[in-house]
Design an enzyme around this catalytic site. Structure first.
Site, short mmCIF file in Angstrom:
data_model
loop_
_atom_site.label_atom_id
_atom_site.label_comp_id
_atom_site.label_asym_id
_atom_site.label_seq_id
_atom_site.Cartn_x
_atom_site.Cartn_y
_atom_site.Cartn_z
N ASP A 69 5.43 1.70 4.40
CA ASP A 69 6.26 2.28 5.46
C ASP A 69 6.61 1.27 6.55
O ASP A 69 7.19 1.63 7.57
CB ASP A 69 5.61 3.52 6.07
CG ASP A 69 4.35 3.21 6.88
OD1 ASP A 69 3.94 2.04 6.95
OD2 ASP A 69 3.77 4.16 7.44
N GLY A 93 -9.82 4.97 1.92
CA GLY A 93 -9.23 4.06 2.90
C GLY A 93 -8.64 2.86 2.19
O GLY A 93 -8.95 2.56 1.03
N LYS A 106 5.31 6.16 11.44
CA LYS A 106 4.17 7.08 11.44
C LYS A 106 4.57 8.48 11.87
O LYS A 106 3.87 9.45 11.58
CB LYS A 106 3.07 6.55 12.38
CG LYS A 106 2.57 5.16 12.03
CD LYS A 106 2.06 5.06 10.62
CE LYS A 106 1.56 3.68 10.27
NZ LYS A 106 1.21 3.55 8.83
N LEU A 124 0.86 -1.17 0.00
CA LEU A 124 0.00 0.00 0.00
C LEU A 124 0.90 1.23 0.00
O LEU A 124 1.66 1.46 0.94
CB LEU A 124 -0.89 0.01 1.24
CG LEU A 124 -1.75 -1.24 1.48
CD1 LEU A 124 -2.68 -1.00 2.65
CD2 LEU A 124 -2.52 -1.63 0.24
N ASN A 125 0.81 2.02 -1.06
CA ASN A 125 1.77 3.11 -1.25
C ASN A 125 1.06 4.43 -1.56
O ASN A 125 1.60 5.27 -2.28
CB ASN A 125 2.74 2.74 -2.40
CG ASN A 125 3.94 3.65 -2.45
OD1 ASN A 125 4.64 3.83 -1.46
ND2 ASN A 125 4.17 4.26 -3.61
N GLY A 126 -0.12 4.62 -1.00
CA GLY A 126 -0.87 5.83 -1.30
C GLY A 126 -0.62 6.95 -0.32
O GLY A 126 -1.08 8.08 -0.52
N GLY A 127 0.15 6.69 0.76
CA GLY A 127 0.32 7.68 1.82
C GLY A 127 1.29 8.78 1.45
O GLY A 127 2.34 8.54 0.86
#
Length: 460
Positions: free
Chosen positions: A215, A184, A362, A77-80
Site C-alpha cells: 500500500d 506480523g 492506511k 508485503l501483501n497480506g493486508g
C-alpha cells in the site's frame, strides 16, 4: 497457564500444515508470553538516533547503481485486508489512480524499471491465506512479470489466536477462520526461507532484496538506493524519513545502550507512561518507513546460524477474536515486526530518504489524497506530488471510514486538491463532479446529509 496451551496451539498449527520453522518461532514467543514478557522497550535502555546518513548526500556512479539493481529482487508485503477500512479482501486491489489498483501500479513500476535499467527485477508478493488467490489473479494481467522459475509469491505463515485468560487457542465456530491470525510482518524471514524462495533467489544470482508494503506506492524500484546499499557492505538497512507532528504514531529506530545496536521501537513496545517520549518528533526525529533492504546471503547465513529462528522481539497485541464484535472473547496475538531484524545483523545501518518514498494508505483520508489531482501518475508509474506540502485531509470517520461509505460520498471521484492546504469534513457530505478546494476548507456537520453541487469552489 501451563504447557497445555502451547501443546494445543502447536498441534493446531501442525494439523494446518504450518511450516515447522514458524511453529518453532511461535513456541518461543509463547514461552515468553507465559513468562510475563511484555516486549516493551524502555526509554532508559535506548538513546535517540540523531544523525543517520541521508540519500541526498550520497553519490552513486550510475553504472554501480544499475549493477546493484540488476541483482535486486522486489518483495511486497501483501497480506493486508484493509479491515480498518471495512474490507475483506486484499487492500492492494483497491483502485487508486485512473482505474488502476495498487498492484497494477506496482507491476507497472517494476516493468518500467526493467526497461529503463536493463534489470531482471523479479516482483514477489508475500501473501496471506486471505489475499493470495485474488492477488495472483490480478497479476495474471501481466504475463511478463514472472522471472525464470521464480514464483510470483510466497505465503505468510499463520498462528492461532490465544485466549487472554488461559493462553489456549481460541475456538470460534461462527467463523473458524477468525481463530487464526498472521504473525506480523516479522514472519517475512521465516516464510521466505520455509517457502524455498530465499534459496531460489540466491540460486538465480540475486544478492539483495528491497522490501516494502504493497500500500506504499512511493517505494518504487530505486537504483540509487540499491547502489548505496551494495557499496555500504551492510547486511541490512532501513529507510527512514524525518518526522513531523503527523508522524507521531510511527515506529522509530534508536540505539540500544547495552550493545550499541540499532533497534526498532513500535507503539505496542512503548510503555503507556513513556508515550510522551515516543511521540516527541524532536527527541526521536526519524521514523521507520517499513521500507528495508537486506543481503540475501547474509540472511541465509544468519538463519543457518540460528537454526531458522532470528529471535525478533515479541509484540503482544490484545484484541477480540472477531474484530467487528467487541463482545467476542479477548485474545492475544503474538507478533513481530520485520524492521526489528535490524538488531540481529551486526553492521546494519539506516538511511534518510525523501518523503516521496513514503506514501502509505492506511485510511480513506490517505486514499482520497492519492486519488486527487494533488498527485499525478508519471510515465514511470510513480506517484508524484504536484503541490508542496501535501494537503491534509480529515474526513468524518462516522461517514467515510469504510470503502463502501467513502465511495458513496465521492461517486464522481475526488475533488481537486492541488490548490488546497487542508480539507476537513464534519458530518455527512456527498461530493459531485468537479468540486474544487482551495486553501483551508472545513465543512461543518449540519445534522442532515448535505450535497456539494457540481463545479462548486470551496474556500479561497
Amino acid at each position: 497457564m501451563s504447557d497445555e496451551g502451547l501443546r494445543l496451539a502447536v498441534e493446531k498449527m501442525r494439523a494446518a500444515g504450518v511450516a515447522p520453522a514458524a511453529v518453532e518461532v511461535f513456541a518461543g514467543y509463547y514461552r515468553d508470553l507465559e513468562a510475563g514478557a511484555t516486549g516493551l522497550i524502555r526509554e532508559d535502555d535506548i538513546t535517540p538516533l540523531l544523525d543517520p546518513p541521508s540519500l541526498d548526500a550520497v553519490e552513486v556512479p550510475p553504472t554501480d547503481a544499475r549493477d546493484a539493481l540488476a541483482r535486486t529482487a522486489i518483495i511486497k508485503l501483501n497480506g493486508g485486508l484493509g479491515t480498518s477500512m471495512g474490507m475483506d479482501r486484499a487492500k492492494s486491489l483497491l483502485p487508486v489512480r485512473e482505474g488502476l489498483s495498487f498492484l497494477d501500479v506496482i507491476a507497472r513500476q517494476v516493468r518500467t524499471a526493467r526497461t529503463r535499467y536493463g534489470a531482471r527485477l523479479p516482483l514477489i508478493l508475500m501473501n496471506s491465506f486471505r489475499t493470495q488467490q485474488d492477488s495472483l489473479d490480478a497479476l495474471a494481467a501481466y504475463p511478463d512479470l514472472k522471472v525464470g522459475e521464480l514464483p510470483l509469491d510466497f505465503l505468510q505463515n499463520r498462528e492461532p489466536k490465544l485466549r487472554a485468560d488461559d493462553l489456549t487457542p481460541v475456538s470460534w465456530p461462527a467463523d473458524p477462520s477468525l481463530e487464526w491470525c498472521p504473525p506480523g510482518h516479522g514472519d517475512l524471514y521465516t516464510a521466505i526461507e520455509a517457502s524455498g524462495v530465499l534459496d531460489a533467489l540466491l540460486d538465480a544470482g540475486f544478492a539483495y532484496a528491497s522490501v516494502s508494503n504493497s500500500d506504499n506506492l512511493g517505494a518504487a524500484p530505486d537504483p540509487r538506493i540499491a547502489g548505496w546499499f551494495a557499496e555500504s557492505g551492510a547486511p541490512y538497512a532501513a529507510e527512514l524519513c524525518r518526522r513531523t507532528a503527523a508522524d507521531r504514531k510511527g515506529g522509530h529506530l534508536a540505539i540500544r545502550r547495552s550493545d550499541g545496536r540499532l533497534v526498532l521501537r513500535d507503539t505496542a513496545q512503548t510503555a503507556p507512561e513513556e508515550m510522551d517520549y515516543f511521540t516527541d518528533e524532536h527527541r526521536h526525529p526519524y521514523f521507520h518507513t517499513n521500507n528495508l533492504w537486506f543481503d540475501l546471503a547474509a540472511l541465509r547465513r544468519t538463519l543457518n546460524e540460528r537454526h531458522g529462528v532470528l529471535g525478533l522481539p515479541m509484540i503482544r497485541n490484545s484484541k477480540t477474536v472477531d474484530p467487528t464484535d467487541p463482545s467476542s472473547p479477548q485474545v492475544i496475538q503474538v507478533e513481530s515486526a520485520m524492521g526489528a531484524a535490524i538488531e540481529v545483523f551486526e553492521g546494519a545501518t539506516a538511511i534518510v530518504v525523501p518523503r516521496s518514498r513514503f506514501l502509505p494508505v492506511k485510511t480513506t483520508n490517505d486514499l482520497l489524497l492519492l486519488r486527487s489531482d494533488a498527485y499525478q501518475l508519471s510515465e514511470t508509474a510513480t506517484l508524484d506530488l504536484v503541490t508542496e506540502p501535501a494537503p491534509l485531509v480529515d474526513l468524518d470517520s462516522k461517514h467515510y471510514k469504510t470503502i463502501t461509505a467513502f465511495d458513496a460520498h465521492f461517486p464522481a471521484g475526488a475533488p481537486s486538491l492541488r490548490d488546497a492546504r487542508s480539507l476537513t469534513v464534519h458530518g455527512d457530505w456527498t461530493f459531485a463532479r468537479g468540486v474544487v478546494a482551495t486553501g483551508d476548507v472545513t465543512l461543518a456537520d449540519e445534522g442532515a446529509p448535505r450535497y456539494v453541487p457540481e463545479g462548486t469552489h470551496l474556500g479561497g
